[in-house]
Design a protein around this motif. Structure first.
Motif, PDB file in Angstrom:
ATOM      1  N   PRO A  48      -8.118 -17.147  -0.847  1.00  0.00           N
ATOM      2  CA  PRO A  48      -8.794 -16.357  -1.752  1.00  0.00           C
ATOM      3  C   PRO A  48      -8.410 -15.113  -0.639  1.00  0.00           C
ATOM      4  CG  PRO A  48     -10.362 -17.540  -1.922  1.00  0.00           C
ATOM      5  CD  PRO A  48      -9.031 -18.435  -1.300  1.00  0.00           C
ATOM      6  N   VAL A  49      -9.011 -14.655   0.297  1.00  0.00           N
ATOM      7  CA  VAL A  49      -8.548 -13.502   1.466  1.00  0.00           C
ATOM      8  C   VAL A  49      -6.902 -12.885   1.358  1.00  0.00           C
ATOM      9  CG1 VAL A  49      -7.731 -14.994   3.399  1.00  0.00           C
ATOM     10  CG2 VAL A  49      -8.750 -12.958   3.584  1.00  0.00           C
ATOM     11  N   VAL A  50      -5.822 -12.698   0.865  1.00  0.00           N
ATOM     12  CA  VAL A  50      -4.674 -12.917   0.259  1.00  0.00           C
ATOM     13  C   VAL A  50      -4.880 -12.253  -1.397  1.00  0.00           C
ATOM     14  CG1 VAL A  50      -2.208 -13.007   0.064  1.00  0.00           C
ATOM     15  CG2 VAL A  50      -3.643 -14.546   1.572  1.00  0.00           C
ATOM     16  N   LEU A  51      -5.691 -12.557  -1.928  1.00  0.00           N
ATOM     17  CA  LEU A  51      -6.048 -11.932  -2.794  1.00  0.00           C
ATOM     18  C   LEU A  51      -6.548 -10.427  -2.462  1.00  0.00           C
ATOM     19  CD1 LEU A  51      -6.349 -14.707  -5.439  1.00  0.00           C
ATOM     20  CD2 LEU A  51      -4.482 -13.271  -4.993  1.00  0.00           C
ATOM     21  N   ALA A  52      -7.577 -10.722  -1.635  1.00  0.00           N
ATOM     22  CA  ALA A  52      -9.053  -9.439  -1.783  1.00  0.00           C
ATOM     23  C   ALA A  52      -7.922  -8.486  -0.579  1.00  0.00           C
ATOM     24  CB  ALA A  52     -10.210  -9.809  -0.916  1.00  0.00           C
ATOM     25  N   SER A  53      -6.848  -9.036  -0.310  1.00  0.00           N
ATOM     26  CA  SER A  53      -6.216  -7.869   1.020  1.00  0.00           C
ATOM     27  C   SER A  53      -4.922  -7.121   0.077  1.00  0.00           C
ATOM     28  CB  SER A  53      -5.903  -8.796   1.703  1.00  0.00           C
ATOM     29  OG  SER A  53      -4.557  -7.724   2.797  1.00  0.00           O
ATOM     30  N   ILE A  54      -4.953  -7.899  -0.511  1.00  0.00           N
ATOM     31  CA  ILE A  54      -4.033  -6.847  -1.700  1.00  0.00           C
ATOM     32  C   ILE A  54      -4.640  -6.105  -2.517  1.00  0.00           C
ATOM     33  CG2 ILE A  54      -2.037  -7.378  -3.464  1.00  0.00           C
ATOM     34  CD1 ILE A  54      -1.119  -9.845  -1.947  1.00  0.00           C
ATOM     35  N   GLY A  55      -5.446  -6.861  -3.665  1.00  0.00           N
ATOM     36  CA  GLY A  55      -6.758  -5.690  -3.660  1.00  0.00           C
ATOM     37  C   GLY A  55      -7.457  -5.059  -2.939  1.00  0.00           C
ATOM     38  N   SER A  57      -5.999  -2.836   0.170  1.00  0.00           N
ATOM     39  CA  SER A  57      -4.739  -2.148  -0.539  1.00  0.00           C
ATOM     40  C   SER A  57      -4.393  -1.369  -1.031  1.00  0.00           C
ATOM     41  CB  SER A  57      -3.411  -2.995   0.582  1.00  0.00           C
ATOM     42  OG  SER A  57      -2.488  -3.707  -0.679  1.00  0.00           O
ATOM     43  N   TYR A  58      -4.436  -1.870  -2.292  1.00  0.00           N
ATOM     44  CA  TYR A  58      -3.737  -1.283  -3.991  1.00  0.00           C
ATOM     45  C   TYR A  58      -5.045   0.195  -3.879  1.00  0.00           C
ATOM     46  CZ  TYR A  58      -2.901   0.167  -8.536  1.00  0.00           C
ATOM     47  OH  TYR A  58      -2.864   0.453  -9.505  1.00  0.00           O
ATOM     48  N   GLU A  59      -6.029  -0.466  -3.260  1.00  0.00           N
ATOM     49  CA  GLU A  59      -7.232   0.663  -3.954  1.00  0.00           C
ATOM     50  C   GLU A  59      -7.213   1.862  -2.913  1.00  0.00           C
ATOM     51  OE1 GLU A  59     -10.074   0.883  -6.485  1.00  0.00           O
ATOM     52  OE2 GLU A  59      -8.911  -0.425  -7.357  1.00  0.00           O
ATOM     53  N   ARG A  60      -6.209   1.696  -1.632  1.00  0.00           N
ATOM     54  CA  ARG A  60      -6.532   2.490  -0.822  1.00  0.00           C
ATOM     55  C   ARG A  60      -5.432   2.322  -0.732  1.00  0.00           C
ATOM     56  NH1 ARG A  60     -10.555   1.743   3.463  1.00  0.00           N
ATOM     57  NH2 ARG A  60     -11.901   0.202   3.465  1.00  0.00           N
ATOM     58  N   ARG A  61      -4.356   2.775  -1.844  1.00  0.00           N
ATOM     59  CA  ARG A  61      -2.687   3.560  -1.695  1.00  0.00           C
ATOM     60  C   ARG A  61      -3.142   4.976  -1.463  1.00  0.00           C
ATOM     61  NH1 ARG A  61      -4.993   2.521  -6.365  1.00  0.00           N
ATOM     62  NH2 ARG A  61      -3.568   3.483  -8.346  1.00  0.00           N
ATOM     63  N   ASN A  62      -2.123   5.581  -1.499  1.00  0.00           N
ATOM     64  CA  ASN A  62      -1.589   7.221  -0.956  1.00  0.00           C
ATOM     65  C   ASN A  62      -1.827   7.745  -2.382  1.00  0.00           C
ATOM     66  OD1 ASN A  62      -1.293   6.763   2.229  1.00  0.00           O
ATOM     67  ND2 ASN A  62       0.571   6.785   1.710  1.00  0.00           N
ATOM     68  N   GLU A  63      -2.248   8.775  -2.717  1.00  0.00           N
ATOM     69  CA  GLU A  63      -2.259   9.919  -4.257  1.00  0.00           C
ATOM     70  C   GLU A  63      -1.005   9.497  -4.439  1.00  0.00           C
ATOM     71  OE1 GLU A  63      -3.640  13.781  -5.439  1.00  0.00           O
ATOM     72  OE2 GLU A  63      -4.191  12.945  -3.097  1.00  0.00           O
ATOM     73  N   ARG A  67       2.664   1.432  -6.242  1.00  0.00           N
ATOM     74  CA  ARG A  67       1.948   0.046  -5.963  1.00  0.00           C
ATOM     75  C   ARG A  67       1.886   0.078  -4.854  1.00  0.00           C
ATOM     76  NH1 ARG A  67       7.316  -3.428  -7.000  1.00  0.00           N
ATOM     77  NH2 ARG A  67       8.557  -2.015  -5.800  1.00  0.00           N
ATOM     78  N   VAL A  68       1.723  -0.522  -4.423  1.00  0.00           N
ATOM     79  CA  VAL A  68       1.759  -1.114  -2.682  1.00  0.00           C
ATOM     80  C   VAL A  68       2.370  -2.396  -2.465  1.00  0.00           C
ATOM     81  CG1 VAL A  68      -0.179   0.008  -2.419  1.00  0.00           C
ATOM     82  CG2 VAL A  68      -0.340  -2.520  -2.969  1.00  0.00           C
ATOM     83  N   ILE A  69       3.069  -2.313  -1.389  1.00  0.00           N
ATOM     84  CA  ILE A  69       3.539  -3.698  -1.353  1.00  0.00           C
ATOM     85  C   ILE A  69       3.459  -3.915  -0.101  1.00  0.00           C
ATOM     86  CG2 ILE A  69       6.146  -2.927  -2.409  1.00  0.00           C
ATOM     87  CD1 ILE A  69       6.950  -2.748   0.301  1.00  0.00           C
ATOM     88  N   GLY A  70       3.765  -5.677   0.897  1.00  0.00           N
ATOM     89  CA  GLY A  70       3.173  -5.547   1.731  1.00  0.00           C
ATOM     90  C   GLY A  70       3.400  -6.948   2.182  1.00  0.00           C
ATOM     91  N   THR A  71       3.563  -8.154   3.348  1.00  0.00           N
ATOM     92  CA  THR A  71       4.054  -9.433   3.891  1.00  0.00           C
ATOM     93  C   THR A  71       3.097 -10.188   3.831  1.00  0.00           C
ATOM     94  OG1 THR A  71       5.638  -7.506   5.354  1.00  0.00           O
ATOM     95  CG2 THR A  71       5.476  -9.945   6.084  1.00  0.00           C
TER      96      THR A  71
END
Length: 309
Positions: A48-55, A57-63, A67-71
């Motif tokens: 679950p912590v992975v999904l929370a982190s992805i969500g 980062s998406y909410e904090r994405r640049n204007e 989409r966002v990507i990550g490792t």
């Protein structure tokens, strides 16, 4: 419908890697629709912590970013890939190229290794519903960082009314000696959690039924009372089943009987008086520890005030 894409080419500009899809004379990469292929390969287990982190980062994405990507970090065994952690990677996309700050990704991975040496790079994630041309280009880089990396897509935009989560692995295809391409094949996805993560998930679930969508952590005593209430309900269900079997209302099930016998054998034989004495003794010890910890905190706070004076 399958779609031909150009193989990855890149060059370094400052700390970024820039990929172009229009480089001539390179063999193609092939992306096929996931529903046209059967599921094979290892099972992808996501915490679950992975999904929370992805969500997050998406909410904090640049204007202006779509989409966002990550490792993705985790562990690998013979039959599964377990995703236990992740971090976002800055990137910019245009119609013909994508620039990813791979220097940032390398530094972040080095920091993660100091905290969790057992976690290795197992792939990468991207928010969105489908695999794009840029996804194929970025996947080529992660193929150099990990053996057969996975690609995770998370539909944070809820295009189908829910957060669809899919995992893919790339495989070569083509005629030997001729042009060789790569296609993405979907994998089975399962959700797993540690006991500590389960507490957070249960707390998030309780926020769904509150009008304010907020829920605070309960006290230790409330958690003990809730657990005791659940145990009491389960015991009532077991007693009801036993009474129905003895009265002939329900046919006895041998497997259930064996489970009940194992349960009874695991409970230590102790009288009610001895159990009450033991419980009261433990409660007194707990109250004493709580009192001493509160007294220590008060002494520390008083000492800080005296130092300031």
């Amino acid at each position: 419908e399958c779609q031909a894409l150009a193989r990855l080419v890149f060059y370094r500009e400052k700390t970024h890697k820039i990929w172009s899809k229009n480089e001539p004379g390179l063999p193609p990469l092939v992306r096929c629709h996931p529903f046209l292929m059967s599921v094979y390969g290892p099972v992808v287990k996501i915490h679950p912590v992975v999904l929370a982190s992805i969500g997050d980062s998406y909410e904090r994405r640049n204007e202006g970013a779509s989409r966002v990507i990550g490792t993705l970090l985790g562990t690998i065994d013979k039959h599964s890939v377990e995703v236990t952690n992740c971090f976002s990677v800055p990137h910019n996309e245009s119609e013909d190229e994508v620039a990813v700050d791979m220097e940032f990704a390398k530094n972040m991975y080095e920091l993660h290794k100091r905290v969790s040496p057992s976690e290795v790079i197992i792939g990468w994630y991207a928010t969105g519903f489908d695999i794009t041309e840029h996804s194929v280009l970025i996947h080529e880089y992660y193929s150099r960082e990990a053996t057969n990396p996975i690609h995770l897509t998370v539909d944070t935009a809820l295009q189908s009314g829910k957060m669809n989560i899919r995992a893919y692995v790339s495989a070569q295809m083509g005629v030997p000696g001729k042009t060789v391409g790569v296609m993405f094949t979907p994998l089975s996805v399962r959700y797993v959690y540690y006991d500590t993560e389960r507490i957070g998930v249960d707390l998030l679930q309780r926020t769904r039924v509150t009008p304010s969508r907020t829920k605070g952590l309960t006290s230790d005593l409330s958690q003990v009372a809730s657990s005791a209430s659940r145990v009491q309900d389960m015991l009532a269900t077991v007693l009801s089943y036993i009474e129905d079997v003895l009265s002939g209302k329900v046919t006895a099930d041998n497997s259930v009987g064996r489970f009940l016998m194992d349960l009874v054998n695991k409970v230590p034989t102790i009288s009610a008086e001895d159990f009450e004495t033991m419980l009261n003794s433990n409660i007194n010890d707990l109250l004493m520890v709580t009192y001493l910890s509160n007294l220590t905190q008060a002494q520390i706070a008083l000492n800080e005030k005296l130092v300031l004076l």
